[in-house]
Design a protein around this motif. Structure first.
Motif, PDB file in Angstrom:
ATOM      1  N   TRP A 249       2.298  61.145  33.208  1.00 37.89           N
ATOM      2  CA  TRP A 249       3.179  62.129  32.945  1.00 37.89           C
ATOM      3  C   TRP A 249       4.014  62.455  33.931  1.00 37.89           C
ATOM      4  O   TRP A 249       5.241  62.650  33.519  1.00 37.89           O
TER       5      TRP A 249
ATOM      6  N   THR B 273      10.644  61.892  41.010  1.00 35.46           N
ATOM      7  CA  THR B 273      10.067  60.851  40.248  1.00 35.46           C
ATOM      8  C   THR B 273      10.534  59.706  39.592  1.00 35.46           C
ATOM      9  O   THR B 273       9.358  59.130  39.135  1.00 35.46           O
TER      10      THR B 273
ATOM     11  N   LEU C 214       6.906  60.609  31.662  1.00 35.27           N
ATOM     12  CA  LEU C 214       6.938  61.514  31.087  1.00 35.27           C
ATOM     13  C   LEU C 214       7.849  62.530  31.743  1.00 35.27           C
ATOM     14  O   LEU C 214       8.592  63.520  31.003  1.00 35.27           O
ATOM     15  N   THR C 215       7.661  62.891  32.877  1.00 34.82           N
ATOM     16  CA  THR C 215       8.087  64.087  33.874  1.00 34.82           C
ATOM     17  C   THR C 215       9.189  63.465  33.792  1.00 34.82           C
ATOM     18  O   THR C 215      11.035  64.272  33.888  1.00 34.82           O
TER      19      THR C 215
END
Length: 275
Positions: A39, A86, A42-43
């Motif tokens: 995640w 991120t 992907l973020t």
């Protein structure tokens, strides 16, 4: 009905659609290479894509009003914060890769260099988008998994992924051709986009040739016929049809929504085939 149209317009103009479609493209490329993206990955991909596209589209309108300018500016600011966090979380090799792709795409949005606008260099937009999309999608999983740049370079050389880089770059360039044709009515002649240089019909022919090369590369690189390969051929055929319809379907949503969504369809087919 008007509420739905406003939502769709904002969804497209804010680059939410292209960012989600690039997430799908990244997931497809990762699946082909045997990776399952997390995640955070992907973020980072999605938010960085949204910021990059909005900067390229709206940097010259920063002090002007444009449709949904306040929500788009706020969304871009928030996504830039999330992307920064991120991307750093993914590690220095991932950060370096994002930085390289950011510089690559900035070549198109930068206003001037040595007295000449990058926007006036023919076909530069297609090349930078194709290269940045494929480089990030192909190399990021390896950058996250390896422990050093040297190991990353060794993996790249041993895995023989140069063919995939070329294949995905050509696919993205072909996928962008309907957008180039759509924007003919908006782009000033000095931009010298592909349709402006060679014409609409020749642009479509070039797109079909690129798709044929992608299919040939898939045949040469694949180890026999498998589900992923069959799905790839289906997507390439759909993309070819989309290119052929570029000058026939006049709606702006044709390119910016339906053609853009081809990578999302690709991911859906892969997920359905894995059940």
């Amino acid at each position: 009905m008007m509420v739905a149209k406003h939502f769709l317009d904002f969804y497209v103009k804010s680059s939410l659609h292209v960012s989600l479609c690039y997430i799908a493209f990244y997931a497809v490329v990762s699946a082909h290479a045997g990776f399952t993206p997390g995640w955070i990955e992907l973020t980072a991909i999605g938010t960085a894509t949204l910021v990059g596209y909005n900067v390229a589209k709206y940097i010259h309108l920063l002090n002007e009003k444009f449709p949904y300018h306040y929500p788009i500016k706020l969304l871009t600011f928030l996504c830039s914060l999330v992307a920064s966090i991120t991307v750093i979380e993914l590690g220095m090799r991932a950060f370096a890769l994002f930085a390289f792709c950011t510089i690559l795409t900035s070549l198109y949005s930068l206003p001037e260099l040595l007295g000449k606008s990058f926007r006036e260099i023919p076909i530069l937009k297609l090349i930078t988008i194709g290269a940045s999309w494929s480089i990030l999608a192909v190399l990021l999983p390896y950058a996250i998994q390896t422990d050093s740049i040297e190991e990353l370079l060794n993996v790249i050389n041993n895995e023989g992924i140069y063919g995939r880089l070329i294949q995905y770059s050509l696919f993205v360039i072909a996928l962008c051709i309907p957008f180039e044709i759509r924007d003919l009515k908006y782009d000033p002649p000095k931009l010298r986009t592909l349709p402006q240089v060679v014409g609409t019909q020749n642009s479509e022919i070039i797109g079909l040739v690129l798709i044929a090369i992608c299919a040939l590369l898939e045949y040469l690189m694949a180890s026999g016929f498998n589900v992923h390969g069959i799905i790839t051929y289906i997507i390439l055929a759909i993309t070819a049809l989309a290119i052929m319809g570029s000058d026939k379907i006049k709606s702006d949503y044709y390119a910016s929504f339906f053609v853009e969504a081809i990578p999302a369809l690709w991911l859906v087919l892969i997920l359905l085939s894995s059940d």
